[in-house]
Scaffold this active site. Structure first.
Site, mmCIF file in Angstrom:
data_model
loop_
_atom_site.group_PDB
_atom_site.id
_atom_site.type_symbol
_atom_site.label_atom_id
_atom_site.label_comp_id
_atom_site.label_asym_id
_atom_site.label_seq_id
_atom_site.Cartn_x
_atom_site.Cartn_y
_atom_site.Cartn_z
ATOM 1 N N CYS A 12 53.412 18.087 29.929
ATOM 2 C CA CYS A 12 53.582 19.074 30.998
ATOM 3 C C CYS A 12 52.382 18.930 31.938
ATOM 4 C CB CYS A 12 53.609 20.463 30.367
ATOM 5 S SG CYS A 12 53.669 21.818 31.541
ATOM 6 N N ASN A 13 52.654 18.587 33.179
ATOM 7 C CA ASN A 13 51.573 18.426 34.157
ATOM 8 C C ASN A 13 50.844 19.752 34.396
ATOM 9 O OD1 ASN A 13 52.128 15.597 35.900
ATOM 10 N ND2 ASN A 13 53.848 16.393 34.773
ATOM 11 N N HIS B 198 59.845 17.919 33.887
ATOM 12 C CA HIS B 198 61.276 18.264 33.991
ATOM 13 C C HIS B 198 62.013 17.304 34.932
ATOM 14 C CE1 HIS B 198 60.241 22.087 32.109
ATOM 15 N NE2 HIS B 198 61.514 22.447 32.111
ATOM 16 N N CYS C 139 56.111 16.379 37.468
ATOM 17 C CA CYS C 139 56.491 17.455 36.540
ATOM 18 C C CYS C 139 57.443 16.825 35.533
ATOM 19 C CB CYS C 139 57.181 18.577 37.302
ATOM 20 S SG CYS C 139 57.986 19.799 36.241
HETATM 21 N N1 DGL Z 1 57.323 20.575 32.872
HETATM 22 C C1 DGL Z 1 56.175 21.182 33.404
HETATM 23 C C2 DGL Z 1 55.324 20.245 34.219
HETATM 24 O O1 DGL Z 1 55.300 19.063 33.919
HETATM 25 C C3 DGL Z 1 56.243 22.605 33.895
HETATM 26 C C4 DGL Z 1 57.447 23.050 34.644
HETATM 27 C C5 DGL Z 1 57.474 24.560 34.746
HETATM 28 O O2 DGL Z 1 57.656 25.196 33.715
HETATM 29 O O3 DGL Z 1 57.298 25.081 35.856
HETATM 30 O O4 DGL Z 1 54.637 20.638 35.116
#
Ligand code: DGL
Length: 276
Positions: free
Chosen positions: A93-94, A206, A204
């Site tokens: 998760c970034n 996701h 990100c």
């Molecule tokens: N998947 C996460 C990232 O890489 C966070 C996404 C979120 O929950 O806003 O930043």
């Protein structure tokens, strides 16, 4: 906000075990929700013998729209809990990396803690002075870690940060290839596309799940970079250097956990199915 537990540093299980007993422990991988599953999938591919423990905090996703004050204790509590079971931790998760990676590494200097950051390095090399769109959460884009990256590449590329919370929400809902996703991306990216784009960075975890829709929007010939493969490679390197690779001859198991258990079938579909 759910699931805030005590976030005081713990004695990681790794540090309680003697050398020789640590290699078989699981690697913990965490994210705000389903995003980190693309990293988990790549870790399974590169390190098939490892036992893997995934935690998605879907009850509190999206992280990217919450405040730092809310997020830091929450993420630290999850990380500390996972470290009571694991030999290494991947912040897939970034957003979490930007907020707590340094703190966790300072607390547990002997535990491999791997984070993610927008993969700007390969993107700025696609041509001379490229125009690079970086899609990420608001938190990632406003933290110091990203400011440092921008500064590093300011002379060789024109980097355009774009906050895209809608992608996170739709991927959590399983709508990564929906018409809704396509119209969201069209509206978000059209003003930038008209100025020309040479590369896109998915900052990100996701977003790789929406790569098809993103590529459709920006044009199939525009290269898209994410940190997924590099993160798994970095984990592999760090485990190797620490003598922590699992020597087991058999394939490791994967355990999926979530703060919103009704999401687990969706997790399994993204991990084992054709979620991309
Ligand atoms: N998947 C996460 C990232 O890489 C966070 C996404 C979120 O929950 O806003 O930043």
């Amino acid at each position: 906000m759910e699931n805030i537990e005590k976030n005081a540093p713990v004695m990681p299980l790794m540090e309680q075990k003697a050398a020789g007993e640590r290699e078989g422990l699981p690697i913990a991988v965490m994210d705000s929700g389903v995003g980190g599953l693309c990293v988990l999938r790549e870790i399974r591919r590169q390190l098939p013998r490892e036992e893997l423990l995934y935690f998605g905090d879907s009850a509190n996703a999206p992280y990217g729209e919450r405040s730092k004050e809310e997020l830091c204790p929450l993420i630290l509590s999850h990380a500390e809990r996972l470290l009571t079971e694991a030999k290494a931790l991947v912040l897939a998760c970034n957003t979490a990396t930007a907020l707590v990676a340094e703190e966790l590494r300072a607390r547990h200097p002997d535990v491999p803690i791997i984070g993610m950051e927008p993969a700007l390095k390969p993107a700025v090399s696609v041509k001379e002075d490229p125009r690079v769109l970086v899609l990420a959460t608001e938190v990632t884009l406003r933290e110091g870690k990203f400011a440092a990256l921008l500064k590093k590449y300011a002379k060789v590329a024109h980097v355009v940060p774009i906050c895209a919370p809608g992608i996170v929400r739709m991927v959590e809902e399983g709508a990564q290839s929906s018409p809704r996703m396509r119209s969201y991306l069209q509206e978000l990216l059209a003003p930038h596309l008209s100025k020309g784009v040479d590369a896109v960075v998915l900052g990100c975890s996701h977003f790789p799940f929406a790569k098809g829709a993103i590529s459709h929007t920006v044009g199939g010939d525009i290269p898209i970079f994410d940190g997924v493969e590099g993160t798994a490679r970095q984990l592999n390197r760090r485990l190797g250097a620490a003598g922590l690779l699992n020597p087991s001859p058999t394939r490791g198991a994967v355990r999926l956990t979530s703060s919103l258990p009704r999401m687990l079938p969706h997790y399994a579909r993204l991990l084992f199915g054709d979620g991309y």
